[in-house]
Design a protein around this motif. Structure first.
Motif, PDB file in Angstrom:
ATOM      1  N   GLY A  15       0.722  -1.194   0.202  1.00  0.00           N
ATOM      2  CA  GLY A  15       0.124  -0.609   0.120  1.00  0.00           C
ATOM      3  C   GLY A  15       0.648   1.153   0.317  1.00  0.00           C
ATOM      4  O   GLY A  15      -0.047   2.271  -0.145  1.00  0.00           O
ATOM      5  N   GLY A  16       2.049   1.062   0.273  1.00  0.00           N
ATOM      6  CA  GLY A  16       2.924   2.484   0.427  1.00  0.00           C
ATOM      7  C   GLY A  16       3.312   3.063  -0.899  1.00  0.00           C
ATOM      8  O   GLY A  16       2.938   2.134  -2.270  1.00  0.00           O
ATOM      9  N   THR A  17       4.220   3.542  -1.131  1.00  0.00           N
ATOM     10  CA  THR A  17       4.994   4.702  -2.560  1.00  0.00           C
ATOM     11  C   THR A  17       6.555   4.701  -2.297  1.00  0.00           C
ATOM     12  O   THR A  17       6.846   4.650  -1.137  1.00  0.00           O
ATOM     13  CB  THR A  17       4.227   6.076  -2.054  1.00  0.00           C
ATOM     14  OG1 THR A  17       2.553   5.793  -2.344  1.00  0.00           O
ATOM     15  CG2 THR A  17       4.680   6.671  -3.480  1.00  0.00           C
ATOM     16  N   LEU A  18       6.887   4.253  -3.695  1.00  0.00           N
ATOM     17  CA  LEU A  18       8.424   4.830  -3.815  1.00  0.00           C
ATOM     18  C   LEU A  18       8.833   5.539  -4.830  1.00  0.00           C
ATOM     19  O   LEU A  18       7.484   5.599  -6.145  1.00  0.00           O
ATOM     20  CB  LEU A  18       8.607   3.070  -3.745  1.00  0.00           C
ATOM     21  CG  LEU A  18       9.624   2.958  -2.742  1.00  0.00           C
ATOM     22  CD1 LEU A  18      10.711   1.752  -3.217  1.00  0.00           C
ATOM     23  CD2 LEU A  18      10.543   3.555  -1.900  1.00  0.00           C
ATOM     24  N   THR A  19       9.220   6.185  -5.426  1.00  0.00           N
ATOM     25  CA  THR A  19       9.583   6.682  -6.761  1.00  0.00           C
ATOM     26  C   THR A  19      11.532   6.300  -6.478  1.00  0.00           C
ATOM     27  O   THR A  19      12.025   6.408  -6.004  1.00  0.00           O
ATOM     28  CB  THR A  19      10.114   8.215  -6.532  1.00  0.00           C
ATOM     29  OG1 THR A  19       8.590   8.710  -5.841  1.00  0.00           O
ATOM     30  CG2 THR A  19       9.942   9.169  -7.949  1.00  0.00           C
ATOM     31  N   LEU A  20      11.475   5.720  -7.788  1.00  0.00           N
ATOM     32  CA  LEU A  20      12.442   5.582  -7.944  1.00  0.00           C
ATOM     33  C   LEU A  20      13.239   7.044  -9.412  1.00  0.00           C
ATOM     34  O   LEU A  20      12.191   7.293  -9.987  1.00  0.00           O
ATOM     35  CB  LEU A  20      12.719   4.198  -9.477  1.00  0.00           C
ATOM     36  CG  LEU A  20      11.867   3.123  -8.332  1.00  0.00           C
ATOM     37  CD1 LEU A  20      11.982   1.722  -9.729  1.00  0.00           C
ATOM     38  CD2 LEU A  20      12.800   2.326  -7.181  1.00  0.00           C
ATOM     39  N   SER A  21      14.773   6.494  -9.444  1.00  0.00           N
ATOM     40  CA  SER A  21      14.971   7.863 -10.279  1.00  0.00           C
ATOM     41  C   SER A  21      16.313   7.139 -11.130  1.00  0.00           C
ATOM     42  O   SER A  21      17.034   5.985 -10.744  1.00  0.00           O
ATOM     43  CB  SER A  21      15.571   8.895  -9.360  1.00  0.00           C
ATOM     44  OG  SER A  21      14.685   9.666  -8.829  1.00  0.00           O
ATOM     45  N   CYS A  22      15.968   7.807 -12.181  1.00  0.00           N
ATOM     46  CA  CYS A  22      17.411   6.952 -13.083  1.00  0.00           C
ATOM     47  C   CYS A  22      17.734   8.313 -13.665  1.00  0.00           C
ATOM     48  O   CYS A  22      17.468   8.877 -14.372  1.00  0.00           O
ATOM     49  CB  CYS A  22      16.690   5.667 -14.406  1.00  0.00           C
ATOM     50  SG  CYS A  22      18.294   5.232 -15.480  1.00  0.00           S
TER      51      CYS A  22
END
Length: 122
Positions: A15-22
């Protein structure tokens, strides 16, 4: 040779949130996020073309969003409503080729990052 470096992975509850960056070393036309769980094939998650057209795997539609900031040479993957089945190593990929719609097949992409682990616990 385009260099890609992913960041932003980690552990999160369902249910959580993550943001990946490249971060990419130079501009390329088409980019994509892939993921690979242990014992499984590398699957396309979300792709984006030079003009911002996107495509998503059915399993993440409505939950994940891909975007890019060409002025900062950064690709993003915003992941919401995470599920345990989203657990995998996530890879950023790029190819210096234009498409009408970004493909989600690994064979289409030439440049790859080293991956970042995402773990979702129930």
């Amino acid at each position: 040779q385009v260099q890609l470096v992913e960041s932003g992975g980690g552990s999160v509850q369902a249910g959580g949130t993550l943001t990946l960056s490249c971060a990419y070393s130079e501009y390329t036309y088409t980019m994509c996020w892939f993921r690979q769980a242990p014992g499984k094939e590398r699957d396309g998650v979300a792709g984006i073309t030079a003009n911002g057209r996107t495509s998503y795997a059915l399993s993440v539609q409505g939950r994940f969003a891909i975007s890019r900031n060409n002025s900062e040479n950064t690709l993003y993957l915003n992941m919401n409503s995470l599920k345990p089945e989203d657990t995998a190593v996530y890879y950023c990929a790029a190819v210096a080729r234009s498409y009408i719609a970004p493909p989600l097949r690994a064979s289409e992409y030439r440049y790859w990052g080293q991956g970042t682990q995402v773990t979702v616990s129930s």
